[in-house]
Enzyme design. Sequence first.
Site, mmCIF file in Angstrom:
data_model
loop_
_atom_site.group_PDB
_atom_site.id
_atom_site.type_symbol
_atom_site.label_atom_id
_atom_site.label_comp_id
_atom_site.label_asym_id
_atom_site.label_seq_id
_atom_site.Cartn_x
_atom_site.Cartn_y
_atom_site.Cartn_z
ATOM 1 C CB SER A 1 -0.845 0.080 1.075
ATOM 2 O OG SER A 1 -0.241 0.001 2.341
ATOM 3 C CG HIS B 1 6.999 -0.698 3.814
ATOM 4 N ND1 HIS B 1 6.713 -1.102 2.052
ATOM 5 C CD2 HIS B 1 6.563 -2.048 4.445
ATOM 6 C CE1 HIS B 1 5.686 -0.875 2.315
ATOM 7 N NE2 HIS B 1 5.612 -2.135 2.791
HETATM 8 P P1 AMP Z 1 2.420 -2.136 3.105
HETATM 9 O O1 AMP Z 1 0.722 -2.651 3.058
HETATM 10 O O2 AMP Z 1 2.934 -3.663 2.895
HETATM 11 O O3 AMP Z 1 2.948 -0.911 1.685
HETATM 12 O O4 AMP Z 1 2.944 -1.526 4.273
HETATM 13 C C1 AMP Z 1 2.623 -0.175 5.026
HETATM 14 C C2 AMP Z 1 2.234 -0.354 5.739
HETATM 15 O O5 AMP Z 1 2.338 1.164 6.349
HETATM 16 C C3 AMP Z 1 0.805 -0.002 6.625
HETATM 17 O O6 AMP Z 1 0.838 -1.212 7.425
HETATM 18 C C4 AMP Z 1 0.595 0.653 7.918
HETATM 19 O O7 AMP Z 1 -0.048 1.189 8.796
HETATM 20 C C5 AMP Z 1 1.790 1.602 7.353
HETATM 21 N N1 AMP Z 1 1.776 2.555 7.563
HETATM 22 C C6 AMP Z 1 1.216 3.389 6.662
HETATM 23 N N2 AMP Z 1 1.289 4.935 7.123
HETATM 24 C C7 AMP Z 1 1.920 4.934 8.292
HETATM 25 C C8 AMP Z 1 2.473 5.516 8.691
HETATM 26 N N3 AMP Z 1 2.241 7.968 8.571
HETATM 27 N N4 AMP Z 1 3.368 5.549 10.220
HETATM 28 C C9 AMP Z 1 4.058 4.278 10.215
HETATM 29 N N5 AMP Z 1 3.226 3.658 9.266
HETATM 30 C C10 AMP Z 1 2.486 3.665 8.302
#
Ligand code: AMP
Length: 114
Positions: free
Chosen positions: A95, A100
Amino acid sequence: MGEKTIFKKIIDGEIPANVVYEDEKCLAFHDVAPQAPTHVLVIPKKEIRSVSDLSDEDAALVGHLFVVLRNLAHELGLEAGYRVVTNCGVEGGQSVDHLHFHLLGGRALSWPPG
Ligand code: AMP
């Protein structure tokens, strides 16, 4: 590069994060929506969209990220076990388009993922 991702804004200090580790190559911070008692994200400061966008020159950087993940798992008390996950692309559930690695632990994790 187009619009900054939320993680690039965190790297640039434009939005806050609960940072647990930082060095010249990477940043680690708590996930805002934790899926386990410990849920930390480790990201490179270099803008790389996903595993699919890695270049051969990024091999040492990715190795460094895994050494940081190992150290954090130890420091965060995850001796009983943990999971390192990277989601890649739409069907992989990605997302945020900045590479990461999720470090998840603190409870028994099921397999396979959904
Ligand atoms: P993914 O879905 O693998 O791309 O992981 C993205 C992650 O980023 C998700 O687990 C979200 O909860 C996390 N996330 C999104 N915005 C933030 C933020 N501002 N600070 C910390 N984590 C975030």
